[in-house]
Scaffold this motif. Structure first.
Motif, mmCIF file in Angstrom:
data_model
loop_
_atom_site.group_PDB
_atom_site.id
_atom_site.type_symbol
_atom_site.label_atom_id
_atom_site.label_comp_id
_atom_site.label_asym_id
_atom_site.label_seq_id
_atom_site.Cartn_x
_atom_site.Cartn_y
_atom_site.Cartn_z
ATOM 1 N N ALA A 1 11.865 4.329 -5.481
ATOM 2 C CA ALA A 1 12.469 3.262 -4.663
ATOM 3 C C ALA A 1 11.829 1.910 -4.976
ATOM 4 O O ALA A 1 12.455 0.866 -4.819
ATOM 5 C CB ALA A 1 12.303 3.598 -3.179
ATOM 6 N N ARG A 2 10.598 1.938 -5.427
ATOM 7 C CA ARG A 2 9.920 0.691 -5.793
ATOM 8 C C ARG A 2 10.218 0.284 -7.242
ATOM 9 O O ARG A 2 9.648 -0.672 -7.750
ATOM 10 C CB ARG A 2 8.413 0.831 -5.604
ATOM 11 N N ARG B 1 1.280 15.802 -11.130
ATOM 12 C CA ARG B 1 2.275 16.293 -10.171
ATOM 13 C C ARG B 1 2.331 15.373 -8.969
ATOM 14 O O ARG B 1 1.295 14.874 -8.537
ATOM 15 C CB ARG B 1 1.870 17.671 -9.632
ATOM 16 N N VAL B 2 3.520 15.216 -8.419
ATOM 17 C CA VAL B 2 3.629 14.544 -7.113
ATOM 18 C C VAL B 2 4.662 15.249 -6.263
ATOM 19 O O VAL B 2 5.568 15.912 -6.771
ATOM 20 C CB VAL B 2 4.077 13.062 -7.179
ATOM 21 N N SER B 3 4.541 15.084 -4.954
ATOM 22 C CA SER B 3 5.530 15.634 -4.014
ATOM 23 C C SER B 3 6.841 14.875 -4.189
ATOM 24 O O SER B 3 6.863 13.743 -4.690
ATOM 25 C CB SER B 3 5.020 15.458 -2.587
ATOM 26 N N ASN B 4 7.912 15.510 -3.713
ATOM 27 C CA ASN B 4 9.218 14.846 -3.794
ATOM 28 C C ASN B 4 9.222 13.529 -3.024
ATOM 29 O O ASN B 4 9.803 12.544 -3.464
ATOM 30 C CB ASN B 4 10.314 15.754 -3.222
ATOM 31 N N HIS B 5 8.553 13.549 -1.855
ATOM 32 C CA HIS B 5 8.610 12.312 -1.057
ATOM 33 C C HIS B 5 7.851 11.167 -1.721
ATOM 34 O O HIS B 5 8.286 10.019 -1.698
ATOM 35 C CB HIS B 5 8.198 12.551 0.401
ATOM 36 N N ARG C 1 0.823 -1.212 0.000
ATOM 37 C CA ARG C 1 0.000 0.000 0.000
ATOM 38 C C ARG C 1 0.851 1.253 0.000
ATOM 39 O O ARG C 1 1.744 1.402 0.828
ATOM 40 C CB ARG C 1 -0.852 0.052 1.272
ATOM 41 N N ILE C 2 0.550 2.137 -0.926
ATOM 42 C CA ILE C 2 1.222 3.444 -0.950
ATOM 43 C C ILE C 2 0.122 4.474 -0.711
ATOM 44 O O ILE C 2 -0.597 4.867 -1.638
ATOM 45 C CB ILE C 2 1.908 3.692 -2.305
ATOM 46 N N GLU D 1 7.359 10.875 -5.005
ATOM 47 C CA GLU D 1 8.163 10.487 -6.168
ATOM 48 C C GLU D 1 9.295 9.554 -5.734
ATOM 49 O O GLU D 1 9.562 8.530 -6.365
ATOM 50 C CB GLU D 1 8.733 11.734 -6.855
ATOM 51 N N ALA D 2 9.950 9.921 -4.610
ATOM 52 C CA ALA D 2 11.066 9.103 -4.115
ATOM 53 C C ALA D 2 10.577 7.699 -3.765
ATOM 54 O O ALA D 2 11.241 6.702 -4.060
ATOM 55 C CB ALA D 2 11.694 9.777 -2.892
#
Ligand code: ARG
Length: 296
Positions: free
Chosen positions: A257-258, A246-250, A220-221, A252-253
């Motif tokens: 990472a996935r 758009r997405v926040s940096n966190h 789950r994200i 996106e990170a």
């Protein structure tokens, strides 16, 4: 039951085997000239067709690197036709055609019906008294075992049994409780590695339980309200690539990472009507039925 996370190589193999064709519609008739969701209120007459076309063209360019595209001709008088996710739901050569809940969009149905029939699909109509808004409200889990269908805003819960009988599949209803997230694809995106991008506050407690039974914590994200309001869940995922507004940096990170590549592309003109990347495409199944050639 829960879904397996797929290793990157396997996604790649599946990607080649199952890349869908995407149906899009140029925004030549696009504008905000009625209000049927909270995003549209205050935006009547405020969208620019020139800017919308630029943004849509960029989205089209990006998607054309990832999947074959086909276009349906826009029709004057039907400005929301650009949101092809609401045309219907295609599965195994059959399209369950949308039966829009608002009269403002019902006129689109005949044009989508003609398109799908010409493309060789069996087209099934849903009864007018059981509104259903297509892939905007109906999304398969990535393993294809479960069809998640929203209700409470646009699609009626009474339409779910029609879908279950049509394909003899398991349908699970999810109750949408926040008017800003009025279609399932605005707050829920099953990703191809078996994970789920979602905005928990858009669902009631019973629906969240169903989601959490199916997707393990590691799958789950959950996105926060800020990302949800930027339409982060309204994402087009093809293989390892995710395309969104758009997405926040966190966030996106986390997606990187996935193992996902995240492509952000400005769709602000479409947000004025309550839609972003995923709303602008519908997934077709060309391996079963040939489709008309892409028109330029
Ligand atoms: N203005 C359109 C409507 O309210 C936007 C549709 C967005 N589509 C979607 N799949 N979420 O119907």
């Amino acid at each position: 039951m829960s879904v397996e996370l797929l290793p990157a190589e396997e996604i790649h193999t599946r990607e080649r085997a199952t890349t869908p064709t995407l149906l899009m519609c140029r925004p030549l008739q696009y504008e905000v000239n009625y209000v049927i969701n909270p995003w549209m209120s205050g935006n009547m007459g405020s969208s620019s067709r020139v800017l919308a076309t630029e943004q849509w063209n960029r989205l089209q360019d990006i998607l054309s690197q990832l999947a074959p595209l086909v276009l349906i001709d826009p029709v004057p008088g039907w400005p929301d036709m650009v949101f092809t996710a609401n045309a219907g739901l295609a599965h195994e050569g059959t399209v369950a055609l949308s039966s829009f809940s608002h009269v403002e969009r019902q006129g689109e149905e005949q044009y989508f019906r003609e398109f799908f029939s010409a493309a060789g699909y069996r087209v099934v109509d849903l009864p007018r008294d059981r509104p259903f808004e297509g892939e905007g409200d109906a999304l398969f889990s990535s393993d294809g075992t479960r069809l998640w269908v929203g209700f409470g805003r646009r699609t009626a819960q009474a339409s779910h049994s029609v879908l279950a009988d049509l394909w003899d599949i398991e349908v699970e209803g999810l109750h949408l409780v926040d008017d800003r997230f009025y279609h399932l694809d605005t707050c829920f995106a099953p990703l191809e590695d078996g994970s789920l991008l979602y905005y928990p506050a858009a669902f009631d407690a019973a629906s969240l339980r169903k989601i959490h039974e199916f997707y393990s914590p590691g799958q789950r994200i959950a996105v926060d309200e800020m990302d949800a309001l930027q339409f982060a869940c309204n994402a087009v995922n093809i293989g390892r690539t995710i395309v969104l507004h758009r997405v926040s940096n966190h966030l996106e990170a986390e997606l990187r990472a996935r193992g996902f590549e995240v492509i952000q592309t400005d769709l602000s003109e479409f947000l004025k009507a309550g839609g972003a990347a995923k709303c602008l495409v519908m997934k077709l199944t060309p391996e079963l039925h040939p489709l008309p050639k892409k028109k330029d």
